[in-house]
Design a protein around this motif. Structure first.
Motif, PDB file in Angstrom:
ATOM      1  N   ASP A  42       0.842  -1.205   0.000  1.00 29.57           N
ATOM      2  CA  ASP A  42       0.000   0.000   0.000  1.00 29.57           C
ATOM      3  C   ASP A  42       0.882   1.263   0.000  1.00 29.57           C
ATOM      4  OD1 ASP A  42      -3.068   0.857   0.907  1.00 29.57           O
ATOM      5  OD2 ASP A  42      -1.520   2.202   1.696  1.00 29.57           O
ATOM      6  N   ALA A  43       1.918   1.280   0.829  1.00 28.61           N
ATOM      7  CA  ALA A  43       2.783   2.473   0.936  1.00 28.61           C
ATOM      8  C   ALA A  43       3.566   2.701  -0.352  1.00 28.61           C
ATOM      9  CB  ALA A  43       3.745   2.316   2.116  1.00 28.61           C
ATOM     10  N   PHE A  44       4.048   1.599  -0.942  1.00 31.88           N
ATOM     11  CA  PHE A  44       4.786   1.703  -2.220  1.00 31.88           C
ATOM     12  C   PHE A  44       3.875   2.323  -3.281  1.00 31.88           C
ATOM     13  CE2 PHE A  44       5.793   0.011  -6.387  1.00 31.88           C
ATOM     14  CZ  PHE A  44       7.175  -0.115  -6.448  1.00 31.88           C
ATOM     15  N   VAL A  45       2.648   1.835  -3.347  1.00 35.03           N
ATOM     16  CA  VAL A  45       1.727   2.318  -4.393  1.00 35.03           C
ATOM     17  C   VAL A  45       1.353   3.782  -4.147  1.00 35.03           C
ATOM     18  CG1 VAL A  45      -0.572   2.010  -5.416  1.00 35.03           C
ATOM     19  CG2 VAL A  45       0.884   0.019  -4.946  1.00 35.03           C
ATOM     20  N   PHE A  46       1.123   4.142  -2.895  1.00 34.48           N
ATOM     21  CA  PHE A  46       0.771   5.544  -2.610  1.00 34.48           C
ATOM     22  C   PHE A  46       1.937   6.458  -3.003  1.00 34.48           C
ATOM     23  CE2 PHE A  46       0.384   9.260   0.215  1.00 34.48           C
ATOM     24  CZ  PHE A  46      -0.865   9.704  -0.192  1.00 34.48           C
ATOM     25  N   ASP A  47       3.139   6.133  -2.544  1.00 30.38           N
ATOM     26  CA  ASP A  47       4.293   7.006  -2.830  1.00 30.38           C
ATOM     27  C   ASP A  47       4.616   7.025  -4.327  1.00 30.38           C
ATOM     28  OD1 ASP A  47       4.469   7.532  -0.169  1.00 30.38           O
ATOM     29  OD2 ASP A  47       6.256   6.317   0.219  1.00 30.38           O
ATOM     30  N   GLY A  48       4.590   5.846  -4.954  1.00 34.10           N
ATOM     31  CA  GLY A  48       4.915   5.769  -6.389  1.00 34.10           C
ATOM     32  C   GLY A  48       3.887   6.493  -7.243  1.00 34.10           C
ATOM     33  N   THR A  49       2.630   6.412  -6.846  1.00 29.22           N
ATOM     34  CA  THR A  49       1.568   7.071  -7.617  1.00 29.22           C
ATOM     35  C   THR A  49       1.661   8.587  -7.465  1.00 29.22           C
ATOM     36  OG1 THR A  49       0.184   5.117  -7.332  1.00 29.22           O
ATOM     37  CG2 THR A  49      -0.934   7.132  -8.029  1.00 29.22           C
ATOM     38  N   LEU A  50       1.932   9.054  -6.244  1.00 34.77           N
ATOM     39  CA  LEU A  50       2.100  10.515  -6.065  1.00 34.77           C
ATOM     40  C   LEU A  50       3.272  11.029  -6.890  1.00 34.77           C
ATOM     41  CD1 LEU A  50       1.626  11.475  -2.303  1.00 34.77           C
ATOM     42  CD2 LEU A  50       0.067  11.839  -4.220  1.00 34.77           C
ATOM     43  N   LEU A  51       4.363  10.262  -6.892  1.00 35.87           N
ATOM     44  CA  LEU A  51       5.539  10.654  -7.677  1.00 35.87           C
ATOM     45  C   LEU A  51       5.163  10.761  -9.161  1.00 35.87           C
ATOM     46  CD1 LEU A  51       8.685  11.042  -7.579  1.00 35.87           C
ATOM     47  CD2 LEU A  51       8.872   8.572  -7.971  1.00 35.87           C
ATOM     48  N   GLY A  82      -4.608   9.921  -5.961  1.00 29.18           N
ATOM     49  CA  GLY A  82      -5.321  10.767  -6.925  1.00 29.18           C
ATOM     50  C   GLY A  82      -6.017  11.938  -6.231  1.00 29.18           C
ATOM     51  N   LEU A  83      -6.642  11.648  -5.091  1.00 26.83           N
ATOM     52  CA  LEU A  83      -7.344  12.715  -4.355  1.00 26.83           C
ATOM     53  C   LEU A  83      -6.355  13.703  -3.751  1.00 26.83           C
ATOM     54  CD1 LEU A  83     -10.187  10.639  -2.643  1.00 26.83           C
ATOM     55  CD2 LEU A  83     -10.403  12.270  -4.534  1.00 26.83           C
ATOM     56  N   ALA A  84      -5.244  13.179  -3.233  1.00 34.62           N
ATOM     57  CA  ALA A  84      -4.238  14.072  -2.620  1.00 34.62           C
ATOM     58  C   ALA A  84      -3.628  14.989  -3.677  1.00 34.62           C
ATOM     59  CB  ALA A  84      -3.153  13.243  -1.932  1.00 34.62           C
ATOM     60  N   ALA A  85      -3.379  14.439  -4.860  1.00 32.74           N
ATOM     61  CA  ALA A  85      -2.764  15.239  -5.923  1.00 32.74           C
ATOM     62  C   ALA A  85      -3.786  16.153  -6.594  1.00 32.74           C
ATOM     63  CB  ALA A  85      -2.138  14.320  -6.967  1.00 32.74           C
ATOM     64  N   GLU A 120     -15.797  12.741  -7.086  1.00 34.20           N
ATOM     65  CA  GLU A 120     -15.876  13.172  -8.483  1.00 34.20           C
ATOM     66  C   GLU A 120     -14.614  12.844  -9.267  1.00 34.20           C
ATOM     67  OE1 GLU A 120     -16.251  17.316  -9.569  1.00 34.20           O
ATOM     68  OE2 GLU A 120     -16.293  16.539 -11.624  1.00 34.20           O
ATOM     69  N   LEU A 121     -13.458  12.897  -8.598  1.00 37.27           N
ATOM     70  CA  LEU A 121     -12.207  12.714  -9.342  1.00 37.27           C
ATOM     71  C   LEU A 121     -11.792  11.247  -9.476  1.00 37.27           C
ATOM     72  CD1 LEU A 121      -9.844  15.637  -8.218  1.00 37.27           C
ATOM     73  CD2 LEU A 121     -11.125  15.400 -10.341  1.00 37.27           C
ATOM     74  N   VAL A 122     -12.472  10.350  -8.770  1.00 32.11           N
ATOM     75  CA  VAL A 122     -12.020   8.950  -8.760  1.00 32.11           C
ATOM     76  C   VAL A 122     -13.095   8.020  -9.322  1.00 32.11           C
ATOM     77  CG1 VAL A 122     -11.341   7.027  -7.261  1.00 32.11           C
ATOM     78  CG2 VAL A 122     -10.475   9.328  -6.797  1.00 32.11           C
ATOM     79  N   THR A 123     -12.700   7.215 -10.304  1.00 29.68           N
ATOM     80  CA  THR A 123     -13.611   6.222 -10.890  1.00 29.68           C
ATOM     81  C   THR A 123     -12.871   4.894 -10.952  1.00 29.68           C
ATOM     82  OG1 THR A 123     -14.502   7.969 -12.308  1.00 29.68           O
ATOM     83  CG2 THR A 123     -15.056   5.700 -12.905  1.00 29.68           C
ATOM     84  N   PHE A 124     -13.485   3.845 -10.461  1.00 27.38           N
ATOM     85  CA  PHE A 124     -12.847   2.521 -10.537  1.00 27.38           C
ATOM     86  C   PHE A 124     -13.245   1.815 -11.836  1.00 27.38           C
ATOM     87  CE2 PHE A 124     -10.916   1.122  -6.371  1.00 27.38           C
ATOM     88  CZ  PHE A 124     -10.846   2.404  -5.819  1.00 27.38           C
ATOM     89  N   THR A 125     -12.309   1.092 -12.410  1.00 29.56           N
ATOM     90  CA  THR A 125     -12.583   0.250 -13.580  1.00 29.56           C
ATOM     91  C   THR A 125     -12.166  -1.181 -13.246  1.00 29.56           C
ATOM     92  OG1 THR A 125     -10.389   0.394 -14.596  1.00 29.56           O
ATOM     93  CG2 THR A 125     -11.902   2.213 -15.051  1.00 29.56           C
ATOM     94  N   LEU A 126     -12.582  -2.115 -14.091  1.00 25.26           N
ATOM     95  CA  LEU A 126     -12.128  -3.502 -13.928  1.00 25.26           C
ATOM     96  C   LEU A 126     -10.962  -3.704 -14.887  1.00 25.26           C
ATOM     97  CD1 LEU A 126     -15.653  -5.141 -13.786  1.00 25.26           C
ATOM     98  CD2 LEU A 126     -14.013  -4.965 -11.897  1.00 25.26           C
ATOM     99  N   ALA A 127      -9.861  -4.269 -14.373  1.00 28.33           N
ATOM    100  CA  ALA A 127      -8.658  -4.358 -15.192  1.00 28.33           C
ATOM    101  C   ALA A 127      -8.094  -5.783 -15.228  1.00 28.33           C
ATOM    102  CB  ALA A 127      -7.610  -3.375 -14.684  1.00 28.33           C
ATOM    103  N   PRO A 128      -8.780  -6.677 -15.977  1.00 25.97           N
ATOM    104  CA  PRO A 128      -8.166  -7.991 -16.202  1.00 25.97           C
ATOM    105  C   PRO A 128      -6.839  -7.744 -16.932  1.00 25.97           C
ATOM    106  CG  PRO A 128     -10.050  -7.635 -17.680  1.00 25.97           C
ATOM    107  CD  PRO A 128     -10.021  -6.472 -16.726  1.00 25.97           C
ATOM    108  N   HIS A 129      -5.750  -8.313 -16.412  1.00 32.29           N
ATOM    109  CA  HIS A 129      -4.416  -7.885 -16.873  1.00 32.29           C
ATOM    110  C   HIS A 129      -4.199  -8.102 -18.362  1.00 32.29           C
ATOM    111  CE1 HIS A 129      -0.097  -8.993 -17.620  1.00 32.29           C
ATOM    112  NE2 HIS A 129       0.053  -7.774 -17.175  1.00 32.29           N
ATOM    113  N   ALA A 130      -4.452  -9.317 -18.857  1.00 27.58           N
ATOM    114  CA  ALA A 130      -4.173  -9.640 -20.271  1.00 27.58           C
ATOM    115  C   ALA A 130      -4.778 -10.999 -20.602  1.00 27.58           C
ATOM    116  CB  ALA A 130      -2.665  -9.672 -20.519  1.00 27.58           C
TER     117      ALA A 130
END
Ligand SMILES: CSC[C@H]1O[C@@H](n2cnc3c(O)ncnc32)[C@H](O)[C@@H]1O
Ligand SMILES: [Zn+2]
Length: 439
Positions: free
Chosen positions: A105-114, A141-144, A183-193
């Motif tokens: 979770d922390a990796f994704v939050f920091d990496g996404t903000l970057l 996304g919300l923080a940025a 308003e700024l966040v929408t989830f999608t379904l993401a089957p990888h491949a």
């Protein structure tokens, strides 16, 4: 006529509205109130109005924010770890092992903000993302303050995030429920491949997408190996398999789509599938050249994406737009393929159309949200200036993106991030480097 007062007025030397290819408004102003574009004013009209804030961009192009139609934001923290490799070697021998050790979770939050800091500084206002730990992606996304589509990844095999396809779906949907109404966040379904997701899971994804009115975001026909592997395993090409499983529809955003027959192009056009074209990633992984010109000619909605920073290695939509225009020409040996105005339309309005938000963003029109960018053309790199549309695609660099607004909120001002702390982003990235090297 009564005197009008607006929240903001932005006056720009040139406005590229993307409403009509090639049309530029000169010395016009946009009036913005409550985050929405409420008027387009000529120089004469602007004299009779007032605003709480008035910004004059004397040497700038004002245009819609860029829509990054395919990315894996948190992979900024893996940038430069594995270069010069083909997709399956890159994934299986380098990226998946690294993700298995470090993603949290922390990796994704920091990496996404970057990533969002970098994307704002290159003019992106919307990201269609796909990764793990979706609540962390949404929080970032919300923080940025970025318009964020969070792809709930789905694979058959265990990762640090989930154990099997049903577990990915259950976790992703639970995380989605925390952000409904944002308003700024929408989830999608993401089957990888197609090569990591089974038939039954694809069927569940289609049913769930219809029930919950969600988009589907999937890597498809990225490499020749993928296509050949499917023929060997399923006796059909991936697209034919997905068509049989009911996946092809306007809900689907197919990332890559490099290797396509003419019949497959007609099939995706018929079903209203949108395509996220990732020119740099396709070049760097030596995946191939997507037939963008043919797709556009067939009426397919093609947007542009960066893919992740571990396969690009930039998150620079301005450069990606240029690559999209150039690669189309070299792929067809036709210099008229994907002209500059078309490339801009792909990077803005087509992305918004794919995401179902073209009524809100993607072009400059009264009634749309103020997702806007300003690009300063008064630099030696863009002098002299005969045609701002040409310069945006072929000459300007991301260093020239001066201002960015999302929903009227100024998230980049004179190249300074207003919602994110640049020093903090760099310090956290460096602390991840230390942690990753220590393991
Ligand atoms: C399903 S979450 C994202 C998953 O996809 C991997 N990935 C990143 N770029 C690509 C690509 O171009 N093709 C296929 N898979 C890719 C990423 O590393 C995550 O594991
Ligand atoms: Zn990808």
């Amino acid at each position: 006529m009564s005197h009008r007062h607006y929240d903001q007025l932005i006056t720009a030397r040139w406005i590229i509205t993307v409403e009509q290819d090639g049309v530029i408004l000169e010395n016009h102003s946009l009036a913005i109130s409550n985050g929405q574009i409420v008027a387009t004013l000529s120089p004469a009209e602007v004299a009779g109005v007032s605003a709480s804030e008035h910004l004059n961009l004397d040497n700038h192009v004002l245009m819609p924010g860029l829509v990054n139609l395919h990315g894996h934001s948190a992979m900024t923290l893996l940038r430069g770890m594995a270069d010069d490799k083909a997709l399956m070697d890159w994934l299986q021998n380098h990226i998946w092992p690294a993700e298995g050790k470090h993603v949290s979770d922390a990796f994704v939050f920091d990496g996404t903000l970057l990533a969002m800091g970098e994307m704002f500084r290159s003019g992106t206002t919307t990201i269609n993302d796909m990764y793990f730990f979706h609540a962390a992606m949404a929080r970032a996304g919300l923080a940025a303050g970025m318009r964020t589509f969070v792809g709930c990844s789905i694979l058959e095999f265990p990762t640090v995030y989930a154990q099997n396809a049903d577990d990915y779906i259950a976790k992703g949907m639970a995380e989605r429920s925390q952000f409904l109404g944002e308003e700024l966040v929408t989830f999608t379904l993401a089957p990888h491949a197609p090569y990591t997701v089974a038939d039954d899971t694809f069927r569940k994804v289609v049913t769930l997408a219809e029930q919950q009115d969600m988009l589907i975001h999937c890597h498809i026909h990225e490499t020749l190996d993928e296509v050949n592997g499917s023929v060997e395993q399923h006796k059909q090409r991936p697209l034919a398999r997905l068509a049989n499983l009911g996946l092809l529809s306007p809900r689907l955003i197919a990332a890559h789509m490099v290797h396509l027959t003419d019949a497959e192009i007609a099939l995706v056009a018929k079903h209203g599938v949108s395509i996220a074209h990732n020119p740099t990633s396709n070049m760097k992984l030596a995946s191939g050249i997507a037939p963008v010109q043919k797709l556009l000619a067939a009426g397919v909605n093609v947007g542009i994406g960066t893919d992740g920073a571990a396969s690009n290695n930039k998150l620079d939509m301005l450069s990606e737009t240029r690559m999209g225009a150039l690669l189309a020409k070299v792929g067809t040996l036709d210099p008229t393929a994907v002209p500059a105005a078309t490339a801009i339309r792909m990077a803005t309005l087509h992305g918004a159309q794919a995401l179902g938000i073209a009524d809100k963003v993607g072009s400059i029109r009264v009634g749309k949200q103020a997702d806007l960018i300003a690009v300063d053309l008064a630099q030696i790199e863009t002098s002299p200036n005969f045609d701002p549309i040409s310069h945006i695609v072929y000459a300007a660099g991301r260093e020239q993106v001066s201002h960015v607004w999302v929903n009227g909120r100024n998230v980049l001002r004179e190249r300074k991030l207003t919602t994110l702390d640049e020093a903090e982003l760099k310090a956290r990235a460096d602390s991840w480097r230390v942690r990753i090297l220590g393991n």
